[in-house]
Scaffold this motif. Structure first.
Motif, mmCIF file in Angstrom:
data_model
loop_
_atom_site.group_PDB
_atom_site.id
_atom_site.type_symbol
_atom_site.label_atom_id
_atom_site.label_comp_id
_atom_site.label_asym_id
_atom_site.label_seq_id
_atom_site.Cartn_x
_atom_site.Cartn_y
_atom_site.Cartn_z
ATOM 1 N N PRO A 153 -11.811 -5.874 6.082
ATOM 2 C CA PRO A 153 -12.873 -6.882 5.911
ATOM 3 C C PRO A 153 -12.357 -8.311 5.806
ATOM 4 O O PRO A 153 -13.106 -9.258 6.077
ATOM 5 N N PHE A 154 -11.101 -8.494 5.415
ATOM 6 C CA PHE A 154 -10.559 -9.855 5.237
ATOM 7 C C PHE A 154 -9.216 -9.982 5.965
ATOM 8 O O PHE A 154 -8.158 -10.093 5.349
ATOM 9 N N PRO A 155 -9.229 -9.960 7.286
ATOM 10 C CA PRO A 155 -7.958 -10.052 8.032
ATOM 11 C C PRO A 155 -7.261 -11.385 7.757
ATOM 12 O O PRO A 155 -7.900 -12.416 7.537
ATOM 13 N N GLY A 156 -5.937 -11.325 7.754
ATOM 14 C CA GLY A 156 -5.143 -12.521 7.505
ATOM 15 C C GLY A 156 -4.954 -12.835 6.039
ATOM 16 O O GLY A 156 -4.570 -13.950 5.677
ATOM 17 N N SER A 157 -5.196 -11.856 5.161
ATOM 18 C CA SER A 157 -5.011 -12.079 3.724
ATOM 19 C C SER A 157 -3.526 -12.245 3.393
ATOM 20 O O SER A 157 -2.648 -12.012 4.238
ATOM 21 N N GLY A 158 -3.266 -12.621 2.139
ATOM 22 C CA GLY A 158 -1.884 -12.811 1.708
ATOM 23 C C GLY A 158 -1.029 -11.558 1.804
ATOM 24 O O GLY A 158 0.198 -11.650 1.919
ATOM 25 N N TYR A 159 -1.669 -10.384 1.801
ATOM 26 C CA TYR A 159 -0.916 -9.144 1.904
ATOM 27 C C TYR A 159 -0.268 -8.986 3.275
ATOM 28 O O TYR A 159 0.676 -8.218 3.429
ATOM 29 N N GLU A 160 -0.798 -9.683 4.277
ATOM 30 C CA GLU A 160 -0.299 -9.525 5.644
ATOM 31 C C GLU A 160 0.678 -10.614 6.058
ATOM 32 O O GLU A 160 1.218 -10.565 7.162
ATOM 33 N N LYS A 161 0.931 -11.575 5.208
ATOM 34 C CA LYS A 161 1.808 -12.690 5.574
ATOM 35 C C LYS A 161 3.279 -12.287 5.423
ATOM 36 O O LYS A 161 3.633 -11.438 4.617
ATOM 37 N N HIS A 162 4.108 -12.961 6.207
ATOM 38 C CA HIS A 162 5.556 -12.742 6.150
ATOM 39 C C HIS A 162 6.128 -13.634 5.053
ATOM 40 O O HIS A 162 6.150 -14.860 5.185
ATOM 41 N N HIS A 163 6.539 -13.046 3.944
ATOM 42 C CA HIS A 163 7.043 -13.863 2.834
ATOM 43 C C HIS A 163 8.013 -13.047 1.988
ATOM 44 O O HIS A 163 8.377 -11.912 2.335
#
Length: 314
Positions: free
Chosen positions: A281-291
């Motif tokens: 439901p929320f694509p691009g959230s912080g869970y998906e970032k490269h960090h």
């Protein structure tokens, strides 16, 4: 006395005898010293072994700086206390992040940096706000006071854990100047309701929150290499989270399309719940970032994966 005997006696009287004749008689025959013995095979072998061990030790000392170093966040269990009213983010001996709080009344608290709220199984670090003197969870914004007690906003089943400590040294005012941190203590049991009001107060009004910064040289750039090295304690690893449709979770570096490279398996994450409630439901959230993530390596996988505002310095 026969004539022959008399002749022999006369010869002895005429003979010139050496002056040390009597010494020779009393000391016995003077023999030439024996030639030096050659060393036995056992002595030769022992000497060779000693020389070999010494050479090996020298080579080990010379080339030790060039060995691979296992990167961890290990700090120390003996910590400096900041000035009154200040709070310092530090890493314990096993790399666990904590805050040392020097309260304005001179007392000290060591507060765990991980929130008791673990959405989908993630560890969620808190940050310190100097203007409100509160800890705020990075992901869901639960607010805790400077002693670790939950006070408002985001969900949390309890307060933040704290640590026992002993004072090592005091300053001129009698306040603790350095402490030795001991065991973790149970948190304050007071927490929020299971579901909280979705509205949130300002995260940290009028100031930059205090968070954790790790040396870039201690960050693993490959999750697979980090797991293979089997480091002890907490580590920092850079990567992108990958969640398969069946809930299988990996940390990749990098994630190129559907290909997860240099991956490590992540244990303890509810991949299906994360997928259904956040990623879809929320694509691009912080869970998906490269960090940069914090984690521990156990049994060939990444455990206790922590998501937060973890910064790096050169």
């Amino acid at each position: 006395m026969t004539e022959r005997w008399q002749r022999e006696v006369a010869k002895l009287h005429r003979a010139e005898l050496p002056g040390d004749l009597w010494e020779r008689i009393t000391e016995g025959p003077r023999l030439q010293p024996p030639p030096p013995r050659s060393p036995s095979r056992l002595i030769v072998a022992a000497t060779a072994l000693v020389l070999f061990v010494a050479a090996a030790a020298l080579l080990w000392i010379v080339f030790t700086p060039f060995r691979t170093t296992v990167k961890t966040l290990a700090g120390s269990d003996v910590l400096s206390v900041p000035a009154r009213g200040e709070t310092s983010p530090v890493f314990l001996g096993d790399g666990r992040p904590v805050f040392v709080v020097h309260h304005e009344d001179g007392t000290v608290s060591v507060v765990d940096a991980f929130s008791p709220h673990r959405a989908w199984g993630f560890e969620e670090p808190v940050e310190w706000c100097p203007t409100t003197r509160q800890f705020v969870e990075w992901a869901h914004e639960a607010h805790f006071n400077e002693y670790g007690t939950w006070v408002s906003a985001g969900p949390a089943p309890s307060g933040l854990a704290t640590f026992a400590f002993q004072v090592v040294e005091r300053d001129a005012a009698g306040d603790p100047a350095s402490i030795r941190v001991g065991a973790m203590q149970a948190p304050d049991p007071g927490g929020s309701a299971p579901i909280t009001d979705p509205s949130r107060p300002p995260f940290c009004p009028g100031a930059e929150p205090v968070t954790f910064t790790v040396d870039a040289s201690t960050v693993w750039e490959s999750p697979a290499a980090a797991v293979a090295a089997q480091p002890q304690g907490w580590i920092a690893v850079r990567g992108t989270l990958s969640v398969a449709p069946d809930g299988f979770v990996q940390l990749c570096s990098p994630l190129e399309g559907a290909r997860c490279q240099d991956a490590a398996v992540v244990r303890g994450i509810d991949g299906v719940g994360l997928m259904v409630n956040v990623l879809q439901p929320f694509p691009g959230s912080g869970y998906e970032k490269h960090h940069v993530w914090l984690a521990q390596v156990r049994g060939g996988v990444l455990d206790d994966l922590a998501i937060g505002d973890i910064r790096t310095s050169d």
